[in-house]
Design a protein around this motif. Structure first.
Motif, PDB file in Angstrom:
ATOM      1  N   THR A  16      45.044  22.765  34.900  1.00 26.60           N
ATOM      2  CA  THR A  16      45.793  23.584  35.850  1.00 26.60           C
ATOM      3  C   THR A  16      44.805  24.200  36.830  1.00 26.60           C
ATOM      4  N   PHE A  17      45.096  24.085  38.119  1.00 25.43           N
ATOM      5  CA  PHE A  17      44.205  24.646  39.137  1.00 25.43           C
ATOM      6  C   PHE A  17      44.400  26.156  39.235  1.00 25.43           C
ATOM      7  N   PRO A  18      43.318  26.902  39.470  1.00 21.00           N
ATOM      8  CA  PRO A  18      43.443  28.361  39.614  1.00 21.00           C
ATOM      9  C   PRO A  18      44.205  28.718  40.878  1.00 21.00           C
ATOM     10  N   ALA A  19      44.876  29.866  40.841  1.00 24.50           N
ATOM     11  CA  ALA A  19      45.648  30.300  42.008  1.00 24.50           C
ATOM     12  C   ALA A  19      44.753  30.874  43.099  1.00 24.50           C
ATOM     13  N   LYS A  20      43.604  31.420  42.721  1.00 21.43           N
ATOM     14  CA  LYS A  20      42.719  32.055  43.695  1.00 21.43           C
ATOM     15  C   LYS A  20      41.741  31.056  44.307  1.00 21.43           C
ATOM     16  N   ASN A  21      41.388  31.304  45.576  1.00 21.10           N
ATOM     17  CA  ASN A  21      40.377  30.495  46.241  1.00 21.10           C
ATOM     18  C   ASN A  21      38.987  30.869  45.737  1.00 21.10           C
ATOM     19  N   ALA A  22      38.053  29.945  45.885  1.00 17.82           N
ATOM     20  CA  ALA A  22      36.658  30.150  45.474  1.00 17.82           C
ATOM     21  C   ALA A  22      36.580  30.533  43.999  1.00 17.82           C
ATOM     22  N   ALA A  23      37.378  29.853  43.178  1.00 19.60           N
ATOM     23  CA  ALA A  23      37.401  30.174  41.747  1.00 19.60           C
ATOM     24  C   ALA A  23      37.494  28.882  40.939  1.00 19.60           C
ATOM     25  N   TRP A  24      37.016  28.969  39.693  1.00 21.56           N
ATOM     26  CA  TRP A  24      37.124  27.849  38.762  1.00 21.56           C
ATOM     27  C   TRP A  24      38.103  28.211  37.664  1.00 21.56           C
TER      28      TRP A  24
END
Length: 347
Positions: free
Chosen positions: A296-304
């Motif tokens: 699942t991809f994180p909702a926040k940008n610049a995050a893992w």
């Protein structure tokens, strides 16, 4: 122009400093070094390509681009190559071998072309020639391994080089040397070719600063030869049954034996967070492995996000441990059943 310079270098194309539509040189004055294969046909360029591979490597895509081989000491091989001139003027080309190394997971030329023995083992015929306008010139590279050569893999390149002049600000001609090359991965030693192998150790979803979804795969070279990694990624069973892919993995990652490196796969910004079923296929020449799982991809940008839960790929040590455990369990169960049957017969 600087951006175009980087694009040309990544393609393995040698610009001849011809005037383009905007009336400016195609290449910067510092020239370019590239050992990437030259596939595209670009106006005003020179390329070099390999025409043959070893008889036992004709099914190896990597050996069709580069000289990849294993040799015993006191032996030699020859390879046919070709230089193509797609410009409208004849070009004077010099071809020679130089040393290279793997630094920070990249294959790079060494400033001292004689930094390892490989350059002294390679001879080019002819080493200097004129390629006619829009013409081709064949040549042959021969590698002679001396009897005293030590065991190990050497890296190098066969370079096709062109010198040209350009007026400087002081109205003086400045010589610019530009070149393009074919990589050499040559292992030397008694016996057969050392094994090539790698493992996919982790898949981690993330988002860039501008929100693009990305998957980072950690690749570990577990073999004894250098690897050039490439791959593709697919997504399936996403929200609403969505599917996406294939997405190409970034190219340019070269792994020395024992090294690990991240390989990035950039995806489409329109993809929802998930969850997704992921399938990643990575390969280097004839060696390829696949990893599948859920992420699942994180909702926040610049995050893992959290690493994917892999369900179809286990590193070789874990496979071995699992096989031993399963075998032991089966043996114990068989002994138990036999003893129980004996007790029933005795009664």
């Amino acid at each position: 122009m600087a951006a175009l310079h980087r694009i040309l270098a990544s393609m393995g194309i040698l610009s001849l400093l011809l005037q383009g539509a905007v009336g400016a040189p195609v290449l910067a004055e510092d020239g370019s070094d590239s050992t990437r294969p030259s596939h595209p046909e670009i106006h005003g360029s020179i390329g070099i390509r390999l025409l043959e591979a070893s008889s036992n490597r004709r099914d190896d895509p990597r050996a069709l681009l580069y000289i990849v081989d294993h040799m015993n000491p006191d032996n030699r091989i020859s390879r046919r190559l070709e230089v193509k001139n797609s410009s409208a003027t004849a070009q004077h080309v010099t071809v020679y071998a130089g040393a290279a190394e793997i630094v920070h997971n990249e294959f790079v030329p060494v400033a001292d072309r004689h930094a390892n023995e490989l350059s002294s083992w390679v001879s080019i015929d002819p080493a200097e020639f004129i390629v006619p306008p829009n013409g081709r010139a064949p040549l042959k590279a021969t590698i002679n391994i001396p009897k005293s050569a030590s065991k190990g893999e050497r890296y190098g390149a066969i370079w096709a080089e062109v010198e040209s002049s350009s007026p400087s600000k002081a109205n003086e001609n400045v010589k610019m040397v530009n070149r393009v090359g074919i990589r050499i991965y040559l292992d030397v030693g008694p016996g057969g070719d050392p094994p090539s192998e790698f493992s996919i150790e982790q898949l981690t979803p993330g988002r860039t600063e501008d929100g693009m979804p990305v998957v980072k795969a950690t690749i570990h070279n577990t073999g004894e030869r250098a690897l050039d990694m490439s791959g593709k990624l697919w997504l399936s069973e996403g929200p609403g049954g969505l599917k996406a892919g294939p997405f190409p993995a970034q190219t340019g990652t070269t792994l020395a034996p024992g090294d690990s490196a991240p390989v990035m796969v950039m995806l489409d910004h329109r993809l929802p967070d998930g969850p997704w079923k992921v399938r990643l296929l990575m390969e280097s020449g004839r060696v390829h492995h696949e990893a599948t799982g859920t992420l699942t991809f994180p909702a926040k940008n610049a995050a893992w996000g959290l690493p994917a839960l892999l369900d179809s790929f286990l590193p070789q040590p874990l496979i071995l441990i699992g096989a031993i455990a399963a075998g032991t369990l089966l043996l114990v169960l068989t002994i138990y059943l036999r003893r129980r049957n004996r007790r029933r017969v005795a009664c």
